[in-house]
Motif scaffolding. Structure first.
Motif, PDB file in Angstrom:
ATOM      1  N   ARG A 165       0.488  -0.769   0.643  1.00  0.00           N
ATOM      2  CA  ARG A 165       0.202  -0.446   0.067  1.00  0.00           C
ATOM      3  C   ARG A 165       0.687   1.203   0.108  1.00  0.00           C
ATOM      4  O   ARG A 165       0.972   2.224  -0.955  1.00  0.00           O
ATOM      5  CB  ARG A 165      -0.590  -0.019   1.314  1.00  0.00           C
ATOM      6  CG  ARG A 165      -2.006   0.442   1.263  1.00  0.00           C
ATOM      7  CD  ARG A 165      -3.150   0.910   2.227  1.00  0.00           C
ATOM      8  NE  ARG A 165      -4.225   1.452   2.125  1.00  0.00           N
ATOM      9  CZ  ARG A 165      -5.215   1.890   1.439  1.00  0.00           C
ATOM     10  NH1 ARG A 165      -4.756   0.190   0.467  1.00  0.00           N
ATOM     11  NH2 ARG A 165      -6.116   1.829   1.357  1.00  0.00           N
ATOM     12  N   LYS A 166       1.971   1.424   1.384  1.00  0.00           N
ATOM     13  CA  LYS A 166       2.943   2.098   0.802  1.00  0.00           C
ATOM     14  C   LYS A 166       3.222   2.653  -0.757  1.00  0.00           C
ATOM     15  O   LYS A 166       3.807   3.830  -0.905  1.00  0.00           O
ATOM     16  CB  LYS A 166       4.185   2.193   1.943  1.00  0.00           C
ATOM     17  CG  LYS A 166       4.567   3.333   1.977  1.00  0.00           C
ATOM     18  CD  LYS A 166       5.900   2.775   3.373  1.00  0.00           C
ATOM     19  CE  LYS A 166       6.694   4.043   3.150  1.00  0.00           C
ATOM     20  NZ  LYS A 166       7.710   3.722   4.389  1.00  0.00           N
ATOM     21  N   ASP A 167       3.564   1.854  -1.241  1.00  0.00           N
ATOM     22  CA  ASP A 167       4.421   1.455  -3.028  1.00  0.00           C
ATOM     23  C   ASP A 167       3.893   2.330  -3.500  1.00  0.00           C
ATOM     24  O   ASP A 167       4.040   3.161  -4.270  1.00  0.00           O
ATOM     25  CB  ASP A 167       4.680   0.385  -3.054  1.00  0.00           C
ATOM     26  CG  ASP A 167       6.229  -0.287  -2.026  1.00  0.00           C
ATOM     27  OD1 ASP A 167       6.622   0.512  -1.565  1.00  0.00           O
ATOM     28  OD2 ASP A 167       6.284  -1.618  -2.499  1.00  0.00           O
ATOM     29  N   LEU A 168       2.301   1.529  -3.583  1.00  0.00           N
ATOM     30  CA  LEU A 168       1.103   2.436  -4.127  1.00  0.00           C
ATOM     31  C   LEU A 168       1.250   4.014  -4.026  1.00  0.00           C
ATOM     32  O   LEU A 168       0.651   4.392  -4.793  1.00  0.00           O
ATOM     33  CB  LEU A 168      -0.140   2.063  -4.339  1.00  0.00           C
ATOM     34  CG  LEU A 168      -0.146   0.028  -5.068  1.00  0.00           C
ATOM     35  CD1 LEU A 168      -1.414  -0.131  -4.236  1.00  0.00           C
ATOM     36  CD2 LEU A 168       0.099   0.253  -6.480  1.00  0.00           C
ATOM     37  N   VAL A 169       0.931   4.364  -2.897  1.00  0.00           N
ATOM     38  CA  VAL A 169       0.490   6.122  -2.303  1.00  0.00           C
ATOM     39  C   VAL A 169       2.167   6.670  -2.881  1.00  0.00           C
ATOM     40  O   VAL A 169       1.536   7.340  -3.557  1.00  0.00           O
ATOM     41  CB  VAL A 169       0.535   5.766  -1.192  1.00  0.00           C
ATOM     42  CG1 VAL A 169       0.140   7.700  -0.299  1.00  0.00           C
ATOM     43  CG2 VAL A 169      -0.225   4.978  -0.736  1.00  0.00           C
TER      44      VAL A 169
END
Length: 155
Positions: free
Chosen positions: A40-44
């Motif tokens: 999720r952090k990577d997508l954000v």
């Protein structure tokens, strides 16, 4: 307009508690959420990079990105619901994650609607081009038809 939405959600999600990565280490299985949180952090981060980049995402790319973010959120919510008690997940974290997931779903709906509209317009333009241009008029209409004769005689 959709790029402003991407930037707003990317900034909003960047400050969320799930991006910072909570440490659930009471039991070995409690660390399983870390993979989902990192994804999720990577997508954000990808959304942030796109909103700050000179080369903007197309609506289709943004729709795909937010689709992945929504899928990730559904996976995270499922895990949080199943392991909340066992892993002592704070209510504030669970509620914040759920709120962010709902926000992402709303934004995804808007962005994918824009993407669908853009795809429809592109398809119409292609069809019109294949049918002999179909236009050419000043306001996009059929334009003038017929022949124009040059005046005869002395000019």
């Amino acid at each position: 307009m959709s790029f402003k939405i991407i930037a707003a959600v990317a900034v909003a999600l960047a400050g969320s508690p799930f991006v910072a990565g909570a440490a659930f280490a009471q039991a070995p299985e409690c660390g399983a959420i870390q993979k989902t949180l990192q994804a999720r952090k990577d997508l954000v981060a990808k959304a942030n990079a796109a909103s700050n980049s000179k080369k903007k995402m197309t609506p289709q790319e943004a729709c795909a990105l937010f689709g992945k973010l929504q899928s990730n959120g559904a996976e995270g919510l499922k895990w949080i619901t199943a392991n909340k008690e066992w892993c002592s997940i704070p209510d504030s974290f669970a509620e914040g994650f759920k709120a962010d997931h709902i926000k992402v779903g709303g934004i995804r709906t808007k962005i994918c609607g824009i993407a669908a509209q853009a795809a429809k317009m592109e398809a119409q333009a292609r069809a019109q081009a294949q049918n002999g241009g179909g236009g050419g008029g000043l306001l996009g209409g059929p334009g003038l038809t017929g022949a124009m004769r040059m005046p005869q005689g002395a000019l």
